[in-house]
Design a protein around this motif. Structure first.
Motif, PDB file in Angstrom:
ATOM      1  N   MET B 103       0.454  18.706  -3.489  1.00 23.57           N
ATOM      2  CA  MET B 103       1.220  20.178  -3.156  1.00 23.57           C
ATOM      3  C   MET B 103       0.491  20.989  -4.381  1.00 23.57           C
ATOM      4  O   MET B 103       0.255  22.208  -3.995  1.00 23.57           O
ATOM      5  N   GLN B 104       0.519  20.678  -5.656  1.00 21.06           N
ATOM      6  CA  GLN B 104       0.448  21.521  -6.749  1.00 21.06           C
ATOM      7  C   GLN B 104      -0.878  21.601  -6.798  1.00 21.06           C
ATOM      8  O   GLN B 104      -1.529  22.895  -6.892  1.00 21.06           O
ATOM      9  N   GLY B 105      -2.137  20.967  -6.175  1.00 21.90           N
ATOM     10  CA  GLY B 105      -3.442  21.295  -6.131  1.00 21.90           C
ATOM     11  C   GLY B 105      -3.854  22.298  -5.050  1.00 21.90           C
ATOM     12  O   GLY B 105      -4.699  23.210  -5.105  1.00 21.90           O
ATOM     13  N   LEU B 106      -3.068  22.111  -3.946  1.00 22.93           N
ATOM     14  CA  LEU B 106      -3.067  22.941  -2.777  1.00 22.93           C
ATOM     15  C   LEU B 106      -2.711  24.346  -3.017  1.00 22.93           C
ATOM     16  O   LEU B 106      -3.460  25.370  -2.528  1.00 22.93           O
ATOM     17  N   VAL B 107      -1.589  24.520  -3.724  1.00 20.62           N
ATOM     18  CA  VAL B 107      -1.220  25.970  -3.743  1.00 20.62           C
ATOM     19  C   VAL B 107      -1.543  26.512  -5.361  1.00 20.62           C
ATOM     20  O   VAL B 107      -1.343  27.479  -5.764  1.00 20.62           O
ATOM     21  N   ARG B 108      -2.109  25.641  -5.945  1.00 22.29           N
ATOM     22  CA  ARG B 108      -2.834  26.259  -7.231  1.00 22.29           C
ATOM     23  C   ARG B 108      -1.825  26.456  -8.378  1.00 22.29           C
ATOM     24  O   ARG B 108      -1.952  27.442  -9.038  1.00 22.29           O
ATOM     25  N   ALA B 112       4.527  23.700  -8.414  1.00 25.19           N
ATOM     26  CA  ALA B 112       5.078  23.387  -7.131  1.00 25.19           C
ATOM     27  C   ALA B 112       5.610  22.090  -6.723  1.00 25.19           C
ATOM     28  O   ALA B 112       5.439  21.054  -7.517  1.00 25.19           O
ATOM     29  N   ASP B 113       6.264  22.084  -5.588  1.00 21.90           N
ATOM     30  CA  ASP B 113       7.140  20.855  -5.128  1.00 21.90           C
ATOM     31  C   ASP B 113       6.881  20.778  -3.670  1.00 21.90           C
ATOM     32  O   ASP B 113       6.885  21.891  -3.035  1.00 21.90           O
ATOM     33  N   PRO B 114       6.704  19.593  -3.217  1.00 22.10           N
ATOM     34  CA  PRO B 114       6.429  19.506  -1.639  1.00 22.10           C
ATOM     35  C   PRO B 114       7.869  20.168  -1.035  1.00 22.10           C
ATOM     36  O   PRO B 114       7.655  20.622   0.273  1.00 22.10           O
ATOM     37  N   GLY B 118       9.436  23.566   2.872  1.00 25.07           N
ATOM     38  CA  GLY B 118      10.672  23.570   3.796  1.00 25.07           C
ATOM     39  C   GLY B 118      10.710  21.984   4.317  1.00 25.07           C
ATOM     40  O   GLY B 118      11.793  21.839   5.141  1.00 25.07           O
ATOM     41  N   ILE B 119      10.143  20.860   3.759  1.00 28.01           N
ATOM     42  CA  ILE B 119      10.115  19.722   4.158  1.00 28.01           C
ATOM     43  C   ILE B 119      11.784  19.192   4.421  1.00 28.01           C
ATOM     44  O   ILE B 119      12.322  18.509   5.207  1.00 28.01           O
ATOM     45  N   THR B 269      -0.653  15.370   5.431  1.00 30.49           N
ATOM     46  CA  THR B 269      -0.402  14.090   4.845  1.00 30.49           C
ATOM     47  C   THR B 269       0.788  14.181   3.832  1.00 30.49           C
ATOM     48  O   THR B 269       1.526  13.476   3.866  1.00 30.49           O
ATOM     49  N   ILE B 270       0.827  15.402   3.195  1.00 32.31           N
ATOM     50  CA  ILE B 270       2.196  15.784   2.592  1.00 32.31           C
ATOM     51  C   ILE B 270       3.413  15.519   3.248  1.00 32.31           C
ATOM     52  O   ILE B 270       4.326  14.836   3.022  1.00 32.31           O
ATOM     53  N   ALA B 271       3.156  16.186   4.429  1.00 33.82           N
ATOM     54  CA  ALA B 271       4.224  16.310   5.436  1.00 33.82           C
ATOM     55  C   ALA B 271       4.731  14.932   5.888  1.00 33.82           C
ATOM     56  O   ALA B 271       5.852  14.683   5.744  1.00 33.82           O
ATOM     57  N   PHE B 272       3.795  14.090   6.362  1.00 38.49           N
ATOM     58  CA  PHE B 272       4.116  12.867   6.630  1.00 38.49           C
ATOM     59  C   PHE B 272       4.775  11.854   5.776  1.00 38.49           C
ATOM     60  O   PHE B 272       5.706  11.232   5.734  1.00 38.49           O
TER      61      PHE B 272
END
Lengths: 267, 360
Positions: B103-108, B112-114, B118-119, B269-272
């Protein structure tokens, strides 16, 4: 005398975002062994044009790279032939400068020793040695620019070519968006000279610059954009004339002639 | 006249030595931390409110199916309660740690936290609905709550993705804003349900949102293990994409990365992973935020090392938290979400205070 061949061809390229037309019918050709400068006023579409060459969608016209339509290239092989250096570099994490440079080699399957060899080469060409081993977030804007230029360069060397005496670059394209904007006087000159040496080895360079005088001694072709259109295109010496420049920039222009170099443009 | 460029290099430079040495150090670090995690996992079998002697734990490990006479209860505690629980803590910890890293890599953004997208909100809302309404239909809410939480988590990600879609694909900023909206909306739903629910359901809902590993059984673990392996492999595949994303999506695209596809894969993958974790254990907060942060300080930001490190340290953190939850006010068990928040919140404040002095 090396034989230049067209590497990039644009025909009638149009880009629009929403209702605004950012580029209208841009056509032209960039060849190997040459640096093409793209200059113009602020907001004339220089970066948009680079964006289209870098892969952003464009609405009309055609771009061919190495005689193949840009859309027909696979992402990976296109990336091995065309490197792009963006104007803004994002560094949200503390990568080491060495790691950033090595990312440029990630497209090629080669042993680590080869990658490190290229790292050393590019670092010495661009005088990056004092910056190696440092956290990229601690570098100044200009230092980061030089590292990202190095990373773009690292993308272009074929695997296994480290053993050759000279890099094989006549099928490669380097696209630069204001590569010297944050650099000091000495580094500006150094970087432009290095880019010049690379064109002598066959590299095709397309460079956007807002500083005509900085780039004119090094570029063989110059395009002047204005209002989304190409207002002038051709050899640097032919484009840098008072009537052409006055027309393009809508202002009084004076040329100071120099020996062995293109004239200085002043107002 | 610019000097001509020729390729000359020698084998050893400070830079190449540095890179090779870093690689070896990092691999060594990963091995040592894995061994530490395994040792802590073994220790978690020994620790607990039911006293078991260490030699008996060792005997059990060498002959797990052996039920020595007079020690059936001990064997039951070890094999049916503690072992599945420790396995679950390790897997869930690894999933949450790696999700946080991705998640942190995705949103740079290293903060950040998963839960950002909204999960957890969606999972909690669905679980609350299940706890409040399923018993009214005469059925037990146990299985349905897990299923509801899982589906609720995935549904909220689907909504967020739909809202954040633009011509160029998902942009990070709209992803986060959509997540904020989902979390707020879920809060409303949970509030409404809590207001209408009876005391028993209300208590279960708040207990669920605190997260717990109690009730871990082999049925759940046997389902969790293959799912975890798949998620871990999928995360591992995104390591290069995450490195490239860090320098900007335009840059990543011009380096040959299929940005749209990679973003989608990382997101789902994060969601799952988080959906499974939340379905089985409720909401366990701060692990996804804090673990990658610690690992970044210890092993660097290259996701080739950072992803596995986040998985290992996530397991370690959850095993330790679980041990604390079972022993701090033994025999009463503290929900694990409270332990991770108690450890994580002060750490988060410490991180924020350090940001003041950060270079950028």
């Amino acid at each position: 005398m090396p034989i230049t061949k067209p590497i990039v061809t644009l025909s009638q390229v149009c880009v629009s975002r929403g209702n605004r037309e950012l580029l209208k019918n841009i056509s032209g050709q960039c060849s190997s062994y040459q640096m093409t400068a793209i200059v113009g006023e602020n907001g004339c579409g220089k970066s948009t044009l680079l964006g289209a060459l870098a892969g952003t969608t464009f609405q009309g016209g055609q771009i061919t790279i190495l005689n193949r339509n840009i859309h027909e290239w696979s992402a990976k092989s296109l990336a091995q032939h065309r490197a792009v250096m963006q104007q803004q570099a994002l560094t949200p994490f503390s990568f080491l400068t060495d790691e950033v440079l090595l990312l440029g080699r990630s497209l090629y399957r080669e042993p680590m020793r080869q990658r490190l060899g290229w790292l050393q080469q590019v670092a010495s060409w661009l005088s990056l040695e004092p910056l190696l081993g440092r956290d990229i977030q601690t570098l100044s804007g200009g230092e980061k620019q030089r590292i990202f230029l190095g990373k773009a360069l690292m993308q272009l060397f074929n695997e296994g070519s480290l053993a050759n005496a000279q890099p094989d670059l006549d099928n490669k394209l380097l696209i630069l968006d204001e590569p010297t904007s944050a650099l000091d006087f000495r580094h500006q000159r150094d970087v432009m000279q290095r880019l010049d040496s690379l064109t002598r080895l066959g590299l095709t360079i397309i460079c956007v610059s807002h500083d005509i005088n900085l780039i004119s001694p090094y570029c063989q072709q110059m395009w002047i954009l204005g209002d989304g259109q190409c207002l002038a295109q051709g050899n640097t010496r032919d484009v840098l004339t008072v009537p052409t420049l006055s027309r393009c920039f809508h202002t009084q222009v004076e040329l100071l002639q120099r020996e062995n170099k293109p004239p200085l443009v002043t107002h | 006249m610019a000097p001509s460029l020729s390729v000359q290099y020698d084998q050893n430079t400070p830079s190449s030595d540095r890179i090779l040495r870093l690689h070896q150090t990092r691999i060594r670090w990963l091995l040592l931390s894995s061994i530490l995690t395994i040792l802590v996992a073994l220790m978690s079998l020994w620790v607990g409110s039911y006293q078991i002697q260490l030699p008996d734990v060792v005997d059990f490990l060498f002959q797990p199916t052996d039920q020595p006479l007079g020690h059936q209860q001990q064997w039951y505690v070890l094999s049916q309660l503690r072992l599945p629980r420790s396995l679950m803590a390790s897997c869930i910890g690894a999933l949450l740690g790696m999700s946080g890293c991705a998640m942190q890599g995705l949103v740079r953004n290293p903060l950040a936290d998963p839960g950002l997208i909204g999960i957890s909100g969606g999972a909690a809302a669905a679980a609350a609905a299940s706890i409040a309404f399923v018993p009214l239909l005469g059925a037990s809410a146990l299985f349905s709550t897990s299923l509801a939480a899982f589906l609720g988590a995935l549904l909220s990600v689907a909504i967020v993705v739909r809202m954040a879609k633009q011509v160029q694909g998902l942009t990070v900023a709209t992803l986060i804003l959509a997540g904020v909206a989902i979390n707020a909306f879920s809060g409303t739903i949970i509030g409404a349900i809590s207001y209408m629910a009876d005391d028993d359901a209300l208590r279960q809902i708040s207990y669920w949102t605190m997260g717990s590993l109690a009730g871990a059984n082999w049925q759940q673990v046997l389902m969790l293990l293959p799912c975890s392996l798949i998620c871990i492999l999928l995360f591992w595949r995104t390591r290069h994409g995450l490195n490239l994303f860090a320098l900007g999506e335009q840059d990543a695209a011009s380096m040959g990365l299929n940005v749209k596809h990679t973003k989608r894969m990382i997101l789902w993958t994060i969601a799952f992973a988080v959906a499974i974790a939340t379905a089985l254990c409720g909401i366990i907060g701060f692990v996804g935020l804090v673990v990658p942060h610690i690992c970044r300080a210890l092993i660097g930001v290259n996701h080739r090392y950072l992803l596995p490190a986040s998985g290992i340290v996530g397991s370690l953190l959850l095993l330790v938290s679980d041990m604390l939850s079972r022993t701090l006010i033994s025999p009463v068990e503290i929900p694990i979400g409270i332990i991770t928040s108690a450890l994580g919140a002060p750490f988060f404040l410490y991180l924020l205070s350090r940001q003041k002095y950060a270079y950028n």
